[in-house]
Design a protein around this motif. Sequence first.
Motif, short mmCIF file in Angstrom:
data_model
loop_
_atom_site.label_atom_id
_atom_site.label_comp_id
_atom_site.label_asym_id
_atom_site.label_seq_id
_atom_site.Cartn_x
_atom_site.Cartn_y
_atom_site.Cartn_z
N LEU A 153 -8.39 -1.01 6.64
CA LEU A 153 -6.74 -1.32 6.40
C LEU A 153 -6.05 -0.19 6.70
O LEU A 153 -5.01 0.02 7.25
N ARG A 154 -6.37 1.17 6.08
CA ARG A 154 -5.84 2.38 6.16
C ARG A 154 -5.64 2.87 7.51
O ARG A 154 -4.50 3.30 7.86
N ASP B 138 -0.54 -12.40 0.31
CA ASP B 138 0.03 -11.59 1.56
C ASP B 138 -0.36 -10.28 1.55
O ASP B 138 -0.48 -9.55 2.76
N ASN B 139 -0.63 -9.52 0.57
CA ASN B 139 -0.75 -8.08 0.53
C ASN B 139 -2.48 -7.83 0.77
O ASN B 139 -3.16 -8.36 -0.16
N LEU B 140 -2.81 -7.34 1.91
CA LEU B 140 -3.83 -7.07 2.16
C LEU B 140 -4.79 -6.18 1.34
O LEU B 140 -6.16 -6.72 0.94
N LEU C 59 -5.98 1.14 10.14
CA LEU C 59 -5.13 0.29 11.19
C LEU C 59 -3.52 0.45 10.71
O LEU C 59 -3.01 -0.31 11.41
N GLY C 60 -3.38 1.10 9.55
CA GLY C 60 -2.19 0.89 9.11
C GLY C 60 -1.37 -0.26 8.45
O GLY C 60 -0.36 -0.35 8.26
N LEU C 61 -2.45 -0.94 7.96
CA LEU C 61 -2.07 -2.22 7.61
C LEU C 61 -2.08 -2.08 5.72
O LEU C 61 -1.65 -2.96 4.95
N ALA C 62 -2.49 -1.02 5.13
CA ALA C 62 -2.49 -0.72 3.86
C ALA C 62 -1.33 -0.69 3.17
O ALA C 62 -1.47 -0.80 1.71
N GLY C 63 -0.08 -0.39 3.82
CA GLY C 63 1.16 -0.06 3.22
C GLY C 63 1.30 1.15 2.36
O GLY C 63 2.21 1.19 1.78
#
Length: 86
Positions: A71-72, A23-25, A74-78
């Motif tokens: 990912l960073r 689940d963690n990209l 797009l704001g999906l990196a957490g």
Amino acid sequence: MAWLVLLLVVLMLGAAVLVLLLDNLVAAVAAASVVSLLLSVLFALLAAPDVALTEAAVGAGLSGAVLALGLRRLGLAGIKAEDDHA
């Protein structure tokens, strides 16, 4: 030699399945880089050092970096950027 190749293939398949299931990209990007690194080791064992170096540089290094930066972006990196409250 055959056992080592078989071990590498099984580890690559396991890491590839992890890419699909995580689940963690960011962890999925790391698992994809592990697949490329193991493939480069396999190429080195099969006496193809030029292909092994290319796979390590492009497959694990450059592709992993591009995916992680995407990912960073797009704001999906957490990863949250710290704001300066001065």
